[in-house]
Write an enzyme that holds these catalytic residues in place. Structure first.
Site, PDB file in Angstrom:
ATOM      1  N   HIS A 166       0.780  -1.185   0.139  1.00  0.00           N
ATOM      2  CA  HIS A 166       0.000  -0.042  -0.027  1.00  0.00           C
ATOM      3  C   HIS A 166       0.771   1.181  -0.101  1.00  0.00           C
ATOM      4  CE1 HIS A 166      -4.009   1.879   1.091  1.00  0.00           C
ATOM      5  NE2 HIS A 166      -2.776   2.823   1.610  1.00  0.00           N
ATOM      6  N   HIS A 185       0.914   5.430  -1.604  1.00  0.00           N
ATOM      7  CA  HIS A 185       0.394   6.415  -2.455  1.00  0.00           C
ATOM      8  C   HIS A 185       1.543   7.122  -3.268  1.00  0.00           C
ATOM      9  CE1 HIS A 185      -3.788   6.176  -0.456  1.00  0.00           C
ATOM     10  NE2 HIS A 185      -2.814   5.926   0.438  1.00  0.00           N
ATOM     11  N   GLU A 231      -8.225   4.243  -7.871  1.00  0.00           N
ATOM     12  CA  GLU A 231      -9.084   4.531  -7.006  1.00  0.00           C
ATOM     13  C   GLU A 231     -10.344   5.185  -7.270  1.00  0.00           C
ATOM     14  OE1 GLU A 231      -7.759   6.887  -2.873  1.00  0.00           O
ATOM     15  OE2 GLU A 231      -8.512   8.142  -4.069  1.00  0.00           O
ATOM     16  N   SER A 267     -19.245  10.766  -2.709  1.00  0.00           N
ATOM     17  CA  SER A 267     -20.313  10.334  -1.875  1.00  0.00           C
ATOM     18  C   SER A 267     -21.579  11.136  -2.280  1.00  0.00           C
ATOM     19  CB  SER A 267     -19.915  11.015  -0.043  1.00  0.00           C
ATOM     20  OG  SER A 267     -19.333  12.333  -0.524  1.00  0.00           O
ATOM     21  N   HIS A 326     -12.310   4.106  -1.899  1.00  0.00           N
ATOM     22  CA  HIS A 326     -11.469   4.654  -0.941  1.00  0.00           C
ATOM     23  C   HIS A 326     -11.595   4.262   0.341  1.00  0.00           C
ATOM     24  CE1 HIS A 326     -10.247   7.990   1.422  1.00  0.00           C
ATOM     25  NE2 HIS A 326      -9.002   7.848   1.063  1.00  0.00           N
ATOM     26  N   HIS A 335      -9.484   1.643   2.195  1.00  0.00           N
ATOM     27  CA  HIS A 335      -9.169   1.892   3.691  1.00  0.00           C
ATOM     28  C   HIS A 335     -10.183   1.651   4.551  1.00  0.00           C
ATOM     29  CE1 HIS A 335      -6.674   4.654   0.944  1.00  0.00           C
ATOM     30  NE2 HIS A 335      -5.526   4.459   1.895  1.00  0.00           N
ATOM     31  N   GLU A 370      -9.771   3.567   9.718  1.00  0.00           N
ATOM     32  CA  GLU A 370      -8.462   4.187  10.248  1.00  0.00           C
ATOM     33  C   GLU A 370      -8.448   5.200  11.418  1.00  0.00           C
ATOM     34  OE1 GLU A 370      -7.190   6.598   6.819  1.00  0.00           O
ATOM     35  OE2 GLU A 370      -4.985   6.722   7.821  1.00  0.00           O
ATOM     36  N   ASP A 406       2.025   3.108   3.255  1.00  0.00           N
ATOM     37  CA  ASP A 406       1.352   4.465   2.866  1.00  0.00           C
ATOM     38  C   ASP A 406       2.180   5.354   1.974  1.00  0.00           C
ATOM     39  OD1 ASP A 406      -1.155   4.783   2.957  1.00  0.00           O
ATOM     40  OD2 ASP A 406      -1.616   5.426   5.032  1.00  0.00           O
TER      41      ASP A 406
HETATM   42  O1  MCF Z   1      -3.919   6.174   3.890  1.00  0.00           O
HETATM   43  C1  MCF Z   1      -3.802   7.530   3.971  1.00  0.00           C
HETATM   44  C2  MCF Z   1      -4.921   8.074   4.881  1.00  0.00           C
HETATM   45  N1  MCF Z   1      -6.226   7.635   4.683  1.00  0.00           N
HETATM   46  C3  MCF Z   1      -6.695   7.981   3.535  1.00  0.00           C
HETATM   47  N2  MCF Z   1      -6.059   8.449   2.340  1.00  0.00           N
HETATM   48  C4  MCF Z   1      -4.924   8.519   1.801  1.00  0.00           C
HETATM   49  C5  MCF Z   1      -3.835   8.197   2.749  1.00  0.00           C
HETATM   50  N3  MCF Z   1      -2.689   8.569   1.917  1.00  0.00           N
HETATM   51  C6  MCF Z   1      -3.004   9.226   0.914  1.00  0.00           C
HETATM   52  N4  MCF Z   1      -4.444   9.137   0.930  1.00  0.00           N
HETATM   53  C7  MCF Z   1      -5.297   9.633  -0.250  1.00  0.00           C
HETATM   54  C8  MCF Z   1      -6.450   9.081  -0.657  1.00  0.00           C
HETATM   55  O2  MCF Z   1      -6.053   7.826  -1.656  1.00  0.00           O
HETATM   56  O3  MCF Z   1      -5.870  11.036  -0.072  1.00  0.00           O
HETATM   57  C9  MCF Z   1      -6.919  11.149  -0.477  1.00  0.00           C
HETATM   58  C10 MCF Z   1      -7.203   9.938  -1.336  1.00  0.00           C
HETATM   59  O4  MCF Z   1      -7.223  10.141  -2.611  1.00  0.00           O
HETATM   60  C11 MCF Z   1      -7.950  11.546   0.753  1.00  0.00           C
HETATM   61  S1  MCF Z   1      -9.814  11.695   0.218  1.00  0.00           S
HETATM   62  C12 MCF Z   1     -10.102  13.202  -0.029  1.00  0.00           C
HETATM   63 FE    FE Z   2      -3.616   4.983   2.228  1.00  0.00          FE
END
Ligand code: MCF
Ligand code: FE
Length: 408
Positions: free
Chosen positions: A65, A67, A145, A149, A183, A210, A213, A312
């Site tokens: 995982h 990003h 992704e 909503s 997401h 996710h 969390e 992450d």
């Molecule tokens: O895992 C971490 C924290 N939780 C959620 N989202 C993300 C994380 N790191 C990056 N993200 C990205 C997610 O894929 O941030 C955005 C999404 O595109 C947040 S949602 C507006």
């Molecule tokens: Fe993440």
């Protein structure tokens, strides 16, 4: 066909077998694993690669995982509280996106390779990391992704997601495998999630999401209260949670899924994840920096849930190295016995991750892909301590092989 030998071969097989004075015979796939004496006698004319003293051969590491599109962050985002972090992500999104060029992402992938990551699960929010992932030396499971909503925008969000999924499918090959990421329960309407999960089933894609969390997510999903309430009310004063937690989990019952974080998951939710034979992806540094609490690893182990480890993104970490992540995990779970935790962590980045991503790598055994690394310990080490000492001392690999090809 080549034979490589080392002081130890850490197979990461079912019994976590470690072979002293071991060797691996390989081409693009692993042909045989055994002791150096035995394999040299059996194959007297084969080319042999000898490794330095105190070297260990182990499967290439798998970061399930990450990003990559958030790789430009260093000190822009706020840490310590999930909602403060999320607000800072929204505030800096454009700036971070503009800085996360193909060149920057390629550079991060190269650093990951140097640290021994030969496979990754890339969570792609916008498709801006596609080119870098397609060109990467590593095996990439590319999770497109989907989120949204607002019911009236479901079709548009789904259309955008399908466009990115299809664009990524153009590049499908042994080293690039398109996949689907939904997401989270607070950001994705169940209708949208269902549509994405259906196409994932039709196309044979693995899924990542996710889940539970933060305490804010817990309060919002359970009772529509807490920090997410004030967060969402700015967009819509009548906002309500879209789906209960277990209902959300059950949407994924027919898809091979990696549930990431689950720090705030209840016993019943962990039961459900176990029953669905799903995977739980642990991101300990991210959890610490976003102030969301700590995963109950003992409960996860009791449930026999397949555990993987992820860094992450650099949006919630200072490193994309799985050695750094494993070192942090050792320190963040002080109640667990040290050497058994070291073994659990190495399994989470090898055999367990390969199983979750449905890839024939992650174990040094016949017929798996030849994705393996050689790392060298600073001194001699007892067989019983190899896993722990590797985690404590490794930063970079000595050699790296993907599909049997050595990597620069
Ligand atoms: O895992 C971490 C924290 N939780 C959620 N989202 C993300 C994380 N790191 C990056 N993200 C990205 C997610 O894929 O941030 C955005 C999404 O595109 C947040 S949602 C507006
Ligand atoms: Fe993440």
């Amino acid at each position: 066909m080549t034979l490589i030998t080392a002081d130890f071969v850490l197979t990461c097989n079912e019994s976590f077998e470690i072979i002293e004075e071991g060797a691996v015979l390989f081409d693009t796939h692993i042909l045989e694993v055994g002791t150096s004496v035995e394999l040299k006698a059996k194959h007297p004319t084969v080319t042999v690669i000898e490794t330095p003293q105190n070297s260990v051969i182990l499967p290439g590491l798998i970061n399930s995982h990450v990003h990559l599109e958030f790789s430009a962050n260093q000190s822009m985002l706020r840490y310590g509280d999930f909602i403060a972090w999320l607000r800072s992500v929204i505030k800096h999104r454009e700036e971070l996106s503009a800085l996360a060029t193909t060149e920057l992402i390629t550079c991060k992938l190269q650093e990951m390779l140097k640290s021994g990551t030969t496979t990754l699960g890339a969570i792609s929010s916008f498709g801006a990391d596609l080119e870098a992932c397609v060109e990467a030396p590593q095996r990439v499971v590319y999770f497109n992704e989907v989120l949204g909503s607002v019911p009236s925008a479901v079709d548009a969000m789904y259309g955008d997601f399908r466009g990115r999924l299809e664009a990524s499918q153009e590049f499908t090959c042994k080293r690039f495998i398109p996949a689907v990421s939904v997401h989270s329960p607070y950001s994705t309407h169940p209708i949208l999630a269902k549509k994405a999960l259906q196409i994932a089933r039709e196309e044979g894609c693995v899924v990542s999401t996710h889940f539970m969390e933060s305490p804010a997510e817990r309060a919002w999903i359970d009772t529509g209260s807490g920090d997410f309430q004030s967060f969402f009310s700015a967009f819509n004063p009548h906002a309500k949670p879209m789906c209960e937690a277990v209902e959300y989990l059950e949407l994924f019952s027919q898809n091979p899924t990696l549930f990431t974080h689950a720090v705030q998951a209840t016993k019943h939710e962990l039961d459900t994840i176990a029953e669905q034979q799903a995977t739980l992806t642990h991101c300990p540094v991210s959890n610490r920096l976003l102030g969301v609490g700590k995963l109950d690893l003992e409960a996860v182990q009791k449930e026999n849930i397949n555990l993987t480890l992820g860094t992450d993104g650099l949006s919630s970490n200072i490193s994309l190295s799985l050695w750094d992540e494993m070192r942090s995990a050792l320190m963040l779970h002080p109640k667990l016995e040290l050497s058994s935790l070291a073994q659990t962590l190495l399994q989470s980045v090898t055999c367990n991750a390969a199983k979750a991503l449905q890839l024939p790598c992650g174990v040094l055994e016949k017929e798996r892909y030849s994705d393996f690394i050689v790392v060298t310990l600073p001194q001699a080490c007892e067989k019983e301590d190899v896993a722990l000492q590797l985690i404590l001392h490794t930063h970079q690999t000595h050699l790296t092989f993907i599909d049997g090809e050595t990597q620069p």
